[in-house]
Structures are given as C-alpha cells and as structure tokens.
Motif scaffolding. Structure first.
Motif, short mmCIF file in Angstrom:
data_model
loop_
_atom_site.label_atom_id
_atom_site.label_comp_id
_atom_site.label_asym_id
_atom_site.label_seq_id
_atom_site.Cartn_x
_atom_site.Cartn_y
_atom_site.Cartn_z
N PRO A 1 0.83 -1.16 -0.03
CA PRO A 1 -0.03 0.02 -0.07
C PRO A 1 0.74 1.13 -0.02
O PRO A 1 1.98 1.34 0.77
N LEU A 2 0.42 2.10 -0.76
CA LEU A 2 1.27 3.63 -0.83
C LEU A 2 0.61 4.52 -0.44
O LEU A 2 1.04 5.30 0.39
N PHE A 3 -0.50 5.05 -0.68
CA PHE A 3 -1.45 5.97 -0.26
C PHE A 3 -2.98 5.89 -0.29
O PHE A 3 -3.66 5.02 -0.77
N PHE A 4 -3.73 6.81 0.48
CA PHE A 4 -5.02 6.43 0.97
C PHE A 4 -5.67 7.76 0.88
O PHE A 4 -5.28 8.67 1.21
N LEU A 5 -6.97 7.89 0.42
CA LEU A 5 -7.81 8.96 0.44
C LEU A 5 -9.01 8.39 1.08
O LEU A 5 -9.72 7.22 0.86
N ASP A 6 -9.77 9.46 1.65
CA ASP A 6 -11.10 9.16 2.18
C ASP A 6 -12.33 9.92 1.84
O ASP A 6 -12.22 11.07 1.26
N TYR A 7 -13.38 9.52 1.76
CA TYR A 7 -14.67 10.36 1.92
C TYR A 7 -15.61 10.06 2.72
O TYR A 7 -15.98 8.85 3.30
N ILE A 8 -15.95 11.16 3.37
CA ILE A 8 -16.86 11.14 4.67
C ILE A 8 -18.19 12.13 4.26
O ILE A 8 -18.00 13.45 3.82
N ALA A 9 -19.39 11.36 4.28
CA ALA A 9 -20.60 12.16 3.99
C ALA A 9 -21.70 12.00 5.13
O ALA A 9 -21.66 10.99 5.70
N THR A 10 -22.32 13.07 5.47
CA THR A 10 -23.37 13.06 6.35
C THR A 10 -24.43 14.18 6.11
O THR A 10 -24.23 15.01 5.17
N ASP A 11 -25.43 14.39 6.88
CA ASP A 11 -26.46 15.41 6.90
C ASP A 11 -26.00 16.62 7.41
O ASP A 11 -26.25 17.80 6.89
N SER A 12 -25.24 16.59 8.42
CA SER A 12 -24.96 17.83 9.10
C SER A 12 -23.47 17.48 10.03
O SER A 12 -23.53 16.78 10.79
N LEU A 13 -22.49 17.98 9.42
CA LEU A 13 -21.33 17.73 9.89
C LEU A 13 -20.99 18.13 11.28
O LEU A 13 -21.28 19.36 11.81
N ASN A 14 -20.45 17.29 12.21
CA ASN A 14 -19.80 17.39 13.38
C ASN A 14 -18.27 17.18 13.31
O ASN A 14 -17.93 16.33 13.09
N PRO A 15 -17.70 18.45 13.68
CA PRO A 15 -16.26 18.40 13.03
C PRO A 15 -15.66 17.31 14.08
O PRO A 15 -14.60 16.94 13.26
N GLN A 16 -15.99 17.25 15.36
CA GLN A 16 -15.17 16.47 16.07
C GLN A 16 -15.44 14.94 15.69
O GLN A 16 -14.57 14.13 15.83
N ASP A 17 -16.69 14.57 15.47
CA ASP A 17 -16.89 13.11 14.86
C ASP A 17 -15.88 12.86 13.44
O ASP A 17 -15.49 11.88 13.43
N ALA A 18 -15.90 13.81 12.79
CA ALA A 18 -15.24 13.55 11.54
C ALA A 18 -13.71 13.45 11.78
O ALA A 18 -13.03 12.76 11.06
N ALA A 19 -13.31 14.37 12.77
CA ALA A 19 -11.87 14.31 13.02
C ALA A 19 -11.61 12.87 13.75
O ALA A 19 -10.52 12.40 13.61
N ASP A 20 -12.67 12.32 14.69
CA ASP A 20 -12.34 11.25 15.22
C ASP A 20 -12.18 10.12 14.13
O ASP A 20 -11.26 8.77 14.13
N ILE A 21 -13.01 10.03 13.30
CA ILE A 21 -12.81 8.95 11.92
C ILE A 21 -11.56 9.05 11.47
O ILE A 21 -11.03 8.19 11.17
N VAL A 22 -11.05 10.43 11.06
CA VAL A 22 -9.64 10.57 10.40
C VAL A 22 -8.75 10.25 11.17
O VAL A 22 -7.53 9.63 10.71
N ARG A 23 -8.63 10.62 12.56
CA ARG A 23 -7.53 9.90 13.55
C ARG A 23 -7.36 8.57 13.31
O ARG A 23 -6.47 8.15 13.38
N GLY A 24 -8.67 7.85 13.32
CA GLY A 24 -8.56 6.33 13.22
C GLY A 24 -7.84 5.88 11.99
O GLY A 24 -7.06 5.04 11.88
N MET A 25 -8.20 6.80 10.68
CA MET A 25 -7.45 6.25 9.68
C MET A 25 -5.92 6.62 9.61
O MET A 25 -5.30 5.78 9.09
N ALA A 26 -5.66 7.80 10.36
CA ALA A 26 -4.23 8.02 10.41
C ALA A 26 -3.47 7.06 11.09
O ALA A 26 -2.34 6.73 10.61
N GLU A 27 -4.07 6.75 12.03
CA GLU A 27 -3.39 5.76 13.01
C GLU A 27 -3.12 4.49 12.23
O GLU A 27 -2.28 3.98 12.39
N ALA A 28 -4.06 4.04 11.41
CA ALA A 28 -4.02 2.62 10.68
C ALA A 28 -2.99 3.01 9.43
O ALA A 28 -2.30 2.13 9.29
#
Length: 346
Positions: A100-127
């Motif tokens: 694996p070389l690089f990764f991109l993500d897509y997050i979609a929601t009805d109304s964005l909660n910045p902390q929820d989105a950041a938590d998801i991306v934090r998990g991505m970054a750790e993995a």
C-alpha cells in the motif's frame, strides 16, 4: 457572514463546520506523510512520487465499512471506524501482493460534526501510520436530505504497487496445495445488517451494553466494534511463498475463495479445523441462523485465506498466531462446485 453563507447554512450546509473539520484533521493526515508525499492537505489533488520500483503494477481499490458505522453511532464512538476502513482496503490490495502506498477518504453526512469527522480521520491516520502508508487527501460532504439526521457514511480509496514478478494472481495454484486460515478479530466490516437485526440494535441500542456469558466479559458492542485486522505487515515476508490470497469479506467463503482459483480447481474447507469465535456462535444461536448461511455472510473467524504449497504451510502459519491449516485444493470436475464446505462441527 455574507448573505450567501447565511442562505447556505439555512439550506443545511455549514461552511464553518467544514473548515473546522479540516483544521482538526490536518495534523492527523500530516502524521502519515513520508518523503514520497508532495504538497499538503488542501490542494485539489494529493501528490505522491512513485519510486523504488523497476516494473511496477499499480493496484487500486475502493470500499466502505457498511452498516458498521451505525453501530459506531449508536455506541457514541467513531474512534475505530477509520481504522476499519483503512485496514479493509489494505487487505483488498494485499491479496494481489501490492504494497500500500497512499489512501484517500470520503466522509458524508447530513450535518457535519467536526469532532466526529476528526475522530474518524484520526483512526484512519493511526492505521495508515501502522502500515507505513500516507493519507494524502479526501472529501468531507454535507448532504442534508440525502442522509438521515446524525448519520454518516465513509468510503476509502487506496493505491498500492507490486513488481510484476511479485504479483499474486492465483495462476500458480495447483491441486494438492493447502489452505491456511489467518484469524480475524471478529466481523471485520461485513454482515452488520444481519447482526443488527439479530440483536435488535436499531430499536434497542442499549443491547450493545449487554455482556452475554459467551463473550467472556465483553459487551456485544465491544465485540461488534473490534477493529478489522490488516494482514500486510505479518504476511509481507511470506509473499513469495503464497500462491493465492482471499480476503473473506461480503459474501463469505462462497463468494471470495473462488475468486483466486483457476477454473479447473476447487477449494475444500474443513470448517472443523478451527474454533469459531463466540460472537459468531452467539449470532447463529440467537438469530436461529444455520451454520451454512453463516459461512455465506461472515468470515467465521478467518479473515483471510492463503493458498500455499504443503511444504510452506508451517512457515506461513508461523507468521501469525492463531493461523491454521483449514483445507486443500482439489481438481474440479466439469460443472463441479468451486468451493466445498465440510461442516463437521455443526
């Protein structure tokens, strides 16, 4: 605030929330960068320098985590979903031998909660960091009217590379080869619609807190949210000993194992060769679901299957605790089954 921004907010899209989400995400993404990443978060496209390969084949995949994200929402924690997504995608390209070389993500929601989105991306970054790959970009979309209130969807996109001579494509598989099962951590990212129905989680989210004796002190929520296991790091040293790899995802054994087999061969899986984890037994018993159907939906404790020569089986099994020899490759008669599951333990 301009009139256009006020109107957009009234329509359900909060530009400020999106900017705050990017601010929170940026350090997580940067933590995965290496010397092949060019540029920074915020460009129209991520830049990555491909080097160190003589005859590279690029391997790409896209996937999601299905309705596991609903479990995360009901549990009130998105901390593991990002890692699930990355690890699933890593496994999907690793079955062909790709680094694996690089990764991109897509997050979609009805109304964005910045902390929820950041938590998801934090998990991505750790993995991504654990696998040595870069999170080089993504998209966060507010889509009121498309998603229900408070609901999210996530998708991941991964690109890897493999030298042409290291490609794992199943063409070398022969009758007499053996199947080595590599243990999962649980459901991984498949079968959650059925699990949610069996435990009636949509109507009773409090059921996630139940601790059945079968789970040895774990709650149902903890068992269902166990992070999808990646197999790349442990198996990479064994790449040239492996003739085929099958990631056991949607469709279970019948859908995934035949994908790596030549047409003239079939896989015979001994379902009594390993101990099925308690969460699958619990789903089967509470939902009154026959074991044959369980193997069509879930990984049943083996998240990836390697096809190897008999003399290489012990070496491959030594790479990962809990691995087991679970079957063989046989000649397939005309119009015969591509996979045979022997249910001795049923």
């Amino acid at each position: 605030m301009s009139d256009s921004e006020s109107s957009y907010a009234a329509a359900g899209v909060n530009i400020g929330a999106g900017q705050e989400a990017v601010r929170l995400m940026r350090p997580f993404a940067r933590s995965t960068y290496n010397n092949r990443v060019l540029g920074d978060i915020g460009g129209f496209g991520g830049l990555f320098k491909l080097d160190s390969y003589r005859e590279p084949i690029l391997v790409a995949s896209a996937d999601g985590v299905g309705t596991k994200i609903n479990i995360a929402k009901q549990a009130g924690s998105f901390a593991t979903i990002g890692a699930d997504l990355v690890n699933h995608c890593i496994n999907d390209i690793w079955v062909q031998g790709a680094d694996p070389l690089f990764f991109l993500d897509y997050i979609a929601t009805d109304s964005l909660n910045p902390q929820d989105a950041a938590d998801i991306v934090r998990g991505m970054a750790e993995a991504c960091s654990a696998a040595g790959i870069a999170l080089i970009g993504g998209e966060t979309a507010e889509m009121p009217g498309t998603y229900r209130e408070g609901h999210y969807d996530v998708a991941g996109f991964i690109v890897g590379a493999v030298e042409r001579w290291d490609l794992i494509d199943g063409t070398g598989i022969r009758a007499g080869d053996v199947l080595v099962g590599l243990p999962s951590t649980g459901l991984h990212t498949n079968g959650y619609s059925l699990a949610r129905r069996v435990f009636d989680i949509d109507n009773h989210p409090e059921n996630l807190d139940e601790k059945p004796p079968e789970l040895g002190g774990k709650s149902i929520g903890e068992a269902l949210l166990a992070v999808h296991k990646p197999y790349y790091r442990e198996l990479k040293p064994m790449r040239r000993r492996v003739r085929g790899l099958a990631h056991i995802t949607g469709g279970g054994y019948a859908e995934n194992v035949p994908r790596v087999l030549p047409d003239n061969l079939c896989a015979v899986v001994d379902c009594g060769a390993w101990e099925v984890p308690p969460i699958f037994r619990l789903i089967s018993s509470r939902g009154e679901i026959p074991l044959a159907e369980m193997y069509d939906v879930f990984n049943m404790g083996m998240g990836m299957i390697a096809v190897v020569r008999p003399q290489d089986a012990s070496m491959v099994m030594s790479a990962m605790e809990g691995s087991a020899q679970i079957g063989t490759i046989e000649e397939r008669p005309p119009d015969g089954e591509r996979i045979i599951l022997r249910m001795e333990r049923e």
